[in-house]
Design a protein around this motif. Sequence first.
Motif, short mmCIF file in Angstrom:
data_model
loop_
_atom_site.label_atom_id
_atom_site.label_comp_id
_atom_site.label_asym_id
_atom_site.label_seq_id
_atom_site.Cartn_x
_atom_site.Cartn_y
_atom_site.Cartn_z
N LEU A 288 55.80 60.36 56.60
CA LEU A 288 56.19 60.87 55.28
C LEU A 288 55.67 59.96 54.18
N GLU A 289 55.74 58.64 54.41
CA GLU A 289 55.24 57.69 53.41
C GLU A 289 53.74 57.85 53.22
N VAL A 290 53.01 58.04 54.33
CA VAL A 290 51.56 58.24 54.26
C VAL A 290 51.24 59.50 53.46
N GLN A 291 51.94 60.58 53.75
CA GLN A 291 51.69 61.85 53.07
C GLN A 291 51.98 61.75 51.57
N GLN A 292 53.09 61.11 51.22
CA GLN A 292 53.46 60.99 49.80
C GLN A 292 52.47 60.09 49.05
N THR A 293 52.07 59.00 49.70
CA THR A 293 51.12 58.09 49.07
C THR A 293 49.76 58.75 48.90
N PHE A 294 49.32 59.49 49.91
CA PHE A 294 48.04 60.20 49.84
C PHE A 294 48.06 61.18 48.68
N PHE A 295 49.12 61.96 48.56
CA PHE A 295 49.24 62.96 47.50
C PHE A 295 49.22 62.30 46.12
N GLU A 296 50.05 61.29 45.95
CA GLU A 296 50.18 60.64 44.64
C GLU A 296 48.87 59.97 44.23
N THR A 297 48.28 59.21 45.14
CA THR A 297 47.06 58.46 44.80
C THR A 297 45.88 59.40 44.58
N THR A 298 45.84 60.50 45.33
CA THR A 298 44.75 61.47 45.14
C THR A 298 44.65 61.90 43.69
N PHE A 299 45.76 62.25 43.08
CA PHE A 299 45.70 62.80 41.72
C PHE A 299 45.65 61.74 40.63
N ILE B 237 44.66 51.71 44.52
CA ILE B 237 43.88 51.77 45.75
C ILE B 237 44.38 50.75 46.76
N ARG B 238 44.77 49.56 46.30
CA ARG B 238 45.30 48.55 47.22
C ARG B 238 46.55 49.06 47.94
N ARG B 239 47.44 49.70 47.18
CA ARG B 239 48.64 50.25 47.79
C ARG B 239 48.28 51.37 48.76
N PHE B 240 47.33 52.20 48.37
CA PHE B 240 46.89 53.30 49.22
C PHE B 240 46.35 52.77 50.55
N VAL B 241 45.56 51.70 50.49
CA VAL B 241 44.99 51.11 51.70
C VAL B 241 46.09 50.49 52.56
N ARG B 242 47.08 49.85 51.91
CA ARG B 242 48.19 49.26 52.68
C ARG B 242 48.92 50.32 53.49
N VAL B 243 49.10 51.50 52.89
CA VAL B 243 49.88 52.55 53.55
C VAL B 243 49.02 53.37 54.50
N CYS B 244 47.80 53.70 54.09
CA CYS B 244 46.97 54.64 54.85
C CYS B 244 45.78 53.99 55.54
N GLY B 245 45.62 52.69 55.38
CA GLY B 245 44.42 52.01 55.87
C GLY B 245 44.21 52.06 57.36
N SER B 246 45.27 52.33 58.12
CA SER B 246 45.11 52.38 59.58
C SER B 246 44.44 53.67 60.03
N GLN B 247 44.21 54.59 59.09
CA GLN B 247 43.57 55.87 59.42
C GLN B 247 42.29 56.00 58.59
N PRO B 248 41.18 55.46 59.07
CA PRO B 248 39.92 55.50 58.31
C PRO B 248 39.49 56.92 57.92
N THR B 249 39.79 57.90 58.77
CA THR B 249 39.40 59.27 58.46
C THR B 249 40.11 59.76 57.20
N LEU B 250 41.37 59.38 57.02
CA LEU B 250 42.10 59.77 55.81
C LEU B 250 41.46 59.14 54.58
N LEU B 251 40.99 57.91 54.71
CA LEU B 251 40.34 57.25 53.58
C LEU B 251 39.09 58.00 53.16
N ARG B 252 38.33 58.48 54.15
CA ARG B 252 37.11 59.22 53.84
C ARG B 252 37.43 60.57 53.19
#
Length: 260
Positions: A47-58, A114-129
């Motif tokens: 849930l944290e990954v999804q929320q961070t992805f959504f927020e940082t995307t926009f 971006i630093r926060r985004f990487v902290r939360v989602c960085g373990s999934q390189p595909t999500l970063l791409r």
Amino acid sequence: MSWIGKLAGAGIGYWIFGWIGAGIGLLLGHFLDRFVGRIKRVGGRLLEVQQTFFETTFTVLGHVCKADGQVTQAEIRAAEQIMTQMRLTKGRRKRAIEAFNRGKARDFDPDESIRRFVRVCGSQPTLLRVFLEIQIQAAFADGQIAPAEREALLRIAHALGVSDADFSRLEALLAGHYQRGPGAPTTAAALENAYQALGVTRSATDAEVKRAYRKLMSEHHPDKLIAKGLPDSMVELAKERSQEIQNAYETVRRSRQANT
């Protein structure tokens, strides 16, 4: 630490088998508590990954669109198109617009975001791409990426750990879609974009081209991306990227068949 499983296991074990059963039930309950706790942690993490992805995307989307000094109507339409593709509810669309506007603000700090985004989602390189692909997609709204926008995108790519070569591949993948129609590239340029999008050169064998294509399709499979934390609302975007990869492969395959 939860004791529900331990207490329940001990109680049921004692009721059926006495004190020996209570000990066995306590042990089984311990493993059940650990399993349930792990499931909760994994669910909370997703849930944290999804929320961070959504927020940082926009927020970053707003920053990239403003990088050249102004946000054009085409860029606004591109952001709105992304929201439409995500099939956002009225409430989530409002949140997306608010995040986009925060990203446009002069005091917005993209590096910290971006630093926060990487902290939360960085373990999934595909999500970063995928995240970077969405930013490039919006930058192409005017038909080409402005120099200031490209500079901002490259800075984001480097912060995500994406190499210049991989950035060029992603840029070529999106160019194949956004440079069609009036002023579209020549057939030769389109073919070059297709090769670059697949991450191979013209000298690659047919087997190498197919292997690169299958790898990219696997990485962009919607079910796999959702399992890694991509919000369900972004499934359509994942499908669109898969279609672009398919188009690039078909462009290369048709060219090679025509030359045999």
